[in-house]
Design a protein around this motif. Structure first.
Motif, PDB file in Angstrom:
ATOM      1  N   ILE A 168       0.852  -1.201   0.000  1.00 20.40           N
ATOM      2  CA  ILE A 168       0.000   0.000   0.000  1.00 20.40           C
ATOM      3  C   ILE A 168       0.882   1.243   0.000  1.00 20.40           C
ATOM      4  N   LYS A 169       0.598   2.166  -0.908  1.00 19.49           N
ATOM      5  CA  LYS A 169       1.369   3.405  -1.004  1.00 19.49           C
ATOM      6  C   LYS A 169       0.590   4.630  -0.534  1.00 19.49           C
ATOM      7  N   GLN A 170      -0.724   4.536  -0.539  1.00 18.47           N
ATOM      8  CA  GLN A 170      -1.572   5.668  -0.152  1.00 18.47           C
ATOM      9  C   GLN A 170      -2.820   5.126   0.526  1.00 18.47           C
ATOM     10  N   VAL A 171      -3.187   5.730   1.649  1.00 17.04           N
ATOM     11  CA  VAL A 171      -4.429   5.388   2.345  1.00 17.04           C
ATOM     12  C   VAL A 171      -5.321   6.618   2.358  1.00 17.04           C
ATOM     13  N   ILE A 172      -6.576   6.423   1.986  1.00 14.44           N
ATOM     14  CA  ILE A 172      -7.586   7.474   2.103  1.00 14.44           C
ATOM     15  C   ILE A 172      -8.600   7.003   3.130  1.00 14.44           C
ATOM     16  N   LEU A 173      -8.815   7.828   4.146  1.00 14.11           N
ATOM     17  CA  LEU A 173      -9.670   7.452   5.269  1.00 14.11           C
ATOM     18  C   LEU A 173     -10.999   8.183   5.230  1.00 14.11           C
ATOM     19  N   VAL A 174     -12.010   7.536   5.769  1.00 17.06           N
ATOM     20  CA  VAL A 174     -13.300   8.174   6.029  1.00 17.06           C
ATOM     21  C   VAL A 174     -13.895   7.451   7.225  1.00 17.06           C
ATOM     22  N   GLY A 175     -14.756   8.132   7.964  1.00 17.20           N
ATOM     23  CA  GLY A 175     -15.380   7.474   9.112  1.00 17.20           C
ATOM     24  C   GLY A 175     -14.993   8.148  10.401  1.00 17.20           C
ATOM     25  N   GLU A 176     -14.399   7.355  11.316  1.00 15.35           N
ATOM     26  CA  GLU A 176     -14.039   7.909  12.615  1.00 15.35           C
ATOM     27  C   GLU A 176     -12.931   8.970  12.481  1.00 15.35           C
ATOM     28  N   ILE A 177     -12.820   9.818  13.488  1.00 10.00           N
ATOM     29  CA  ILE A 177     -11.765  10.826  13.495  1.00 10.00           C
ATOM     30  C   ILE A 177     -10.402  10.138  13.542  1.00 10.00           C
ATOM     31  N   ALA A 178      -9.505  10.564  12.668  1.00  6.32           N
ATOM     32  CA  ALA A 178      -8.141  10.026  12.630  1.00  6.32           C
ATOM     33  C   ALA A 178      -7.196  11.086  13.204  1.00  6.32           C
ATOM     34  N   SER A 179      -6.690  10.855  14.396  1.00  4.11           N
ATOM     35  CA  SER A 179      -5.809  11.827  15.026  1.00  4.11           C
ATOM     36  C   SER A 179      -4.428  11.786  14.399  1.00  4.11           C
ATOM     37  N   PRO A 180      -3.658  12.877  14.497  1.00  2.00           N
ATOM     38  CA  PRO A 180      -2.279  12.861  13.962  1.00  2.00           C
ATOM     39  C   PRO A 180      -1.427  11.754  14.559  1.00  2.00           C
ATOM     40  N   GLY A 181      -1.610  11.482  15.854  1.00  5.12           N
ATOM     41  CA  GLY A 181      -0.838  10.408  16.489  1.00  5.12           C
ATOM     42  C   GLY A 181      -1.169   9.043  15.914  1.00  5.12           C
ATOM     43  N   ARG A 196       1.141  10.144   3.442  1.00  4.26           N
ATOM     44  CA  ARG A 196       0.465   9.267   2.482  1.00  4.26           C
ATOM     45  C   ARG A 196      -0.772   8.614   3.115  1.00  4.26           C
ATOM     46  N   ILE A 197      -1.148   9.099   4.284  1.00  6.94           N
ATOM     47  CA  ILE A 197      -2.420   8.704   4.901  1.00  6.94           C
ATOM     48  C   ILE A 197      -3.244   9.976   5.043  1.00  6.94           C
ATOM     49  N   THR A 198      -4.307  10.078   4.287  1.00  7.17           N
ATOM     50  CA  THR A 198      -5.073  11.310   4.207  1.00  7.17           C
ATOM     51  C   THR A 198      -6.492  11.083   4.703  1.00  7.17           C
ATOM     52  N   ASP A 199      -6.911  11.923   5.612  1.00  9.19           N
ATOM     53  CA  ASP A 199      -8.249  11.820   6.180  1.00  9.19           C
ATOM     54  C   ASP A 199      -9.241  12.635   5.356  1.00  9.19           C
ATOM     55  N   THR A 200     -10.425  12.065   5.145  1.00  7.16           N
ATOM     56  CA  THR A 200     -11.532  12.817   4.573  1.00  7.16           C
ATOM     57  C   THR A 200     -12.667  12.806   5.579  1.00  7.16           C
ATOM     58  N   TYR A 201     -13.515  13.785   5.466  1.00 10.10           N
ATOM     59  CA  TYR A 201     -14.602  13.953   6.433  1.00 10.10           C
ATOM     60  C   TYR A 201     -15.903  14.140   5.667  1.00 10.10           C
ATOM     61  N   GLY A 202     -16.891  13.348   6.003  1.00  6.45           N
ATOM     62  CA  GLY A 202     -18.174  13.469   5.334  1.00  6.45           C
ATOM     63  C   GLY A 202     -19.275  12.873   6.168  1.00  6.45           C
ATOM     64  N   SER A 203     -20.470  12.922   5.638  1.00  5.79           N
ATOM     65  CA  SER A 203     -21.619  12.304   6.291  1.00  5.79           C
ATOM     66  C   SER A 203     -22.588  11.845   5.225  1.00  5.79           C
ATOM     67  N   ILE A 204     -23.410  10.875   5.564  1.00 11.90           N
ATOM     68  CA  ILE A 204     -24.385  10.379   4.608  1.00 11.90           C
ATOM     69  C   ILE A 204     -25.415  11.448   4.284  1.00 11.90           C
ATOM     70  N   GLU A 205     -25.639  12.387   5.209  1.00 16.24           N
ATOM     71  CA  GLU A 205     -26.603  13.445   4.965  1.00 16.24           C
ATOM     72  C   GLU A 205     -26.104  14.446   3.931  1.00 16.24           C
ATOM     73  N   VAL A 206     -24.841  14.808   4.000  1.00 16.20           N
ATOM     74  CA  VAL A 206     -24.297  15.887   3.170  1.00 16.20           C
ATOM     75  C   VAL A 206     -23.496  15.348   1.990  1.00 16.20           C
ATOM     76  N   GLY A 207     -22.694  14.308   2.220  1.00 17.56           N
ATOM     77  CA  GLY A 207     -21.714  13.839   1.249  1.00 17.56           C
ATOM     78  C   GLY A 207     -20.322  14.147   1.768  1.00 17.56           C
ATOM     79  N   LYS A 287      -8.785  23.682  11.289  1.00 16.80           N
ATOM     80  CA  LYS A 287      -7.533  23.040  11.690  1.00 16.80           C
ATOM     81  C   LYS A 287      -7.724  21.564  11.995  1.00 16.80           C
ATOM     82  N   SER A 288      -8.796  21.237  12.711  1.00 13.03           N
ATOM     83  CA  SER A 288      -8.991  19.841  13.093  1.00 13.03           C
ATOM     84  C   SER A 288     -10.434  19.586  13.487  1.00 13.03           C
ATOM     85  N   LEU A 289     -10.818  18.321  13.382  1.00 14.75           N
ATOM     86  CA  LEU A 289     -12.069  17.830  13.948  1.00 14.75           C
ATOM     87  C   LEU A 289     -11.786  17.424  15.382  1.00 14.75           C
ATOM     88  N   VAL A 290     -12.613  17.879  16.296  1.00 12.70           N
ATOM     89  CA  VAL A 290     -12.346  17.626  17.711  1.00 12.70           C
ATOM     90  C   VAL A 290     -13.165  16.454  18.233  1.00 12.70           C
TER      91      VAL A 290
END
Length: 395
Positions: A168-181, A196-207, A287-290
């Motif tokens: 694996i060279k790149q991970v794209i995340l969605v779902g739970e909050i992914a902290s920097p640690g 190379r691990i990138t967080d995305t943020y969405g919801s089923i309501e909005v996209g 800056k971040s999702l808390v």
């Protein structure tokens, strides 16, 4: 939007005004309570001739599962926006293969179309299969890009002898909050750079709502959305005040048709919400999702605190209940003299079964079990939020 949801216009400061989007006639916030009243009811909330796509998620206070609708135009906009986000994340790298290892819902249902739209060979694996088959799929395919959730990736790494062997060279995340640690630790286990691990943020309501940009060290809100921040006092739901710099995220969409994203309250707390310049254009960012402060939690699949309470109080009506989110682990602390080890186990299984897909993910081994513990709960937890008196702790 007014034609689809006339109640939004009727609730604005000036119902007879020409537009709910003027500064003098701003619409009221769309809260969880409003959605239960006007959208999640037993009746179809649109004219019968509308042809819509429906997705289901966690329950409401009435016990019904939420039904989220998308029009054909919504689906097209969702795919277009997500494709642009993935293109920005992949930054022109000539990756050729991608694997989607997700739960259920809109993100899972559209992942293959998005990757194929980017010219990639794409495949997916069902959450219903045992974790061993997920490892076999990774070993056989060796995808350069993995699209998954933090909770699932945790289980994959734990079950793997050498997770870096999957290539694996790149991970794209969605779902739970992914902290920097968490991202740093996971990158070390996969033997790839942390960026190379990138967080995305969405919801089923909005996209898709936002994605993390390492170039800007912030989450960038997607096209078609305007984000604003409010204090918890504006919600009037017995929520604790937020620290300075933190706000509840509120969204308005210019593209969503079949869901009222008009000052829609996400119940997600973000830090340092402000516009910045991105490629010469002003874009909202944070800056971040808390954490979340609403009635829904994320454990692989979205689950409502109402679903949890209905199970617990059916067995222990006088129990005290505290729900703890600790990383990617969900714990239920139940304070009751009625609890036996067998009953605690039964409660855990019944909560998992409230969302069938969640139960299947846990039985297959790609998601950890919900932990049921006896006691008052994490009195020394780092953060908590009161949702109409219901306690959710974040440790």
């Amino acid at each position: 939007m007014n034609k689809s949801f006339p109640w939004i216009q009727s609730r604005s400061g000036n119902p007879s005004g020409p537009s709910p989007f003027s500064e003098l006639n701003q619409p009221l916030l769309v809260t969880a309570e409003d959605l239960e009243t006007y959208y999640y009811g037993p009746d179809f909330p649109f004219p019968e001739q509308w042809q819509l796509h429906m997705y289901q998620t966690s329950g409401t206070s009435s016990g019904r599962r939420k039904r989220i609708y998308y029009s054909d135009a919504d689906e097209a906009a969702y795919l277009s926006i997500k494709e642009e986000v993935f293109r920005a994340i992949l930054q022109g790298n000539s990756y050729r293969s991608a694997l989607s290892d997700m739960g259920t819902g809109h993100a899972e249902a559209t992942a293959l179309a998005v990757f194929r739209g980017l010219g990639m060979e794409a495949d997916s694996i069902s959450f219903r299969l045992p974790v061993e088959q997920h490892l076999e799929k990774l070993s056989a395919m060796k995808p350069e890009v993995l699209y998954t959730m933090p909770s699932i990736l945790d289980r994959i790494i734990k079950a793997s002898g050498d997770p870096s062997s999957y290539g694996i060279k790149q991970v794209i995340l969605v779902g739970e909050i992914a902290s920097p640690g968490w991202i740093q630790r996971t990158a070390q286990q996969l033997r790839i750079p942390a960026d190379r691990i990138t967080d995305t943020y969405g919801s089923i309501e909005v996209g898709t709502i936002a994605y993390y940009s390492y170039a800007h060290d912030r989450y960038i809100v997607t096209e078609g959305l305007w984000a604003e921040g409010i204090d918890t006092e504006e919600l009037g739901e017995d929520l604790q005040p937020l620290p300075e710099g933190e706000q509840v995220l509120v969204l308005t969409s210019s593209v969503r048709e079949a869901f009222p994203v008009v000052r829609y309250v996400t119940y997600d707390v973000v830090r340092d919400l402000r516009p910045i310049l991105v490629d010469g254009c002003l874009r909202q960012s944070f800056k971040s999702l808390v954490r979340r402060i609403g009635p829904d939690l994320k454990h692989g699949e979205k689950i409502s605190i109402y679903d949890i309470e209905n199970v617990v109080y059916a067995h222990a009506g006088k129990a005290g209940l505290a729900v703890e989110v600790a990383g990617n682990t969900l714990r239920l602390h139940i304070d009751s003299e009625e609890l036996s080890p067998a009953l605690m186990k039964q409660i855990g299984h019944e909560v998992e079964g409230r969302i069938p897909e969640l139960g299947e993910m846990i039985r297959s081994g790609i998601l950890g079990e919900i932990q049921v513990l006896r006691g008052h709960g994490p009195a020394n937890g780092n953060r908590s939020s009161a949702v109409k008196g219901k306690r959710i702790w974040y440790s």
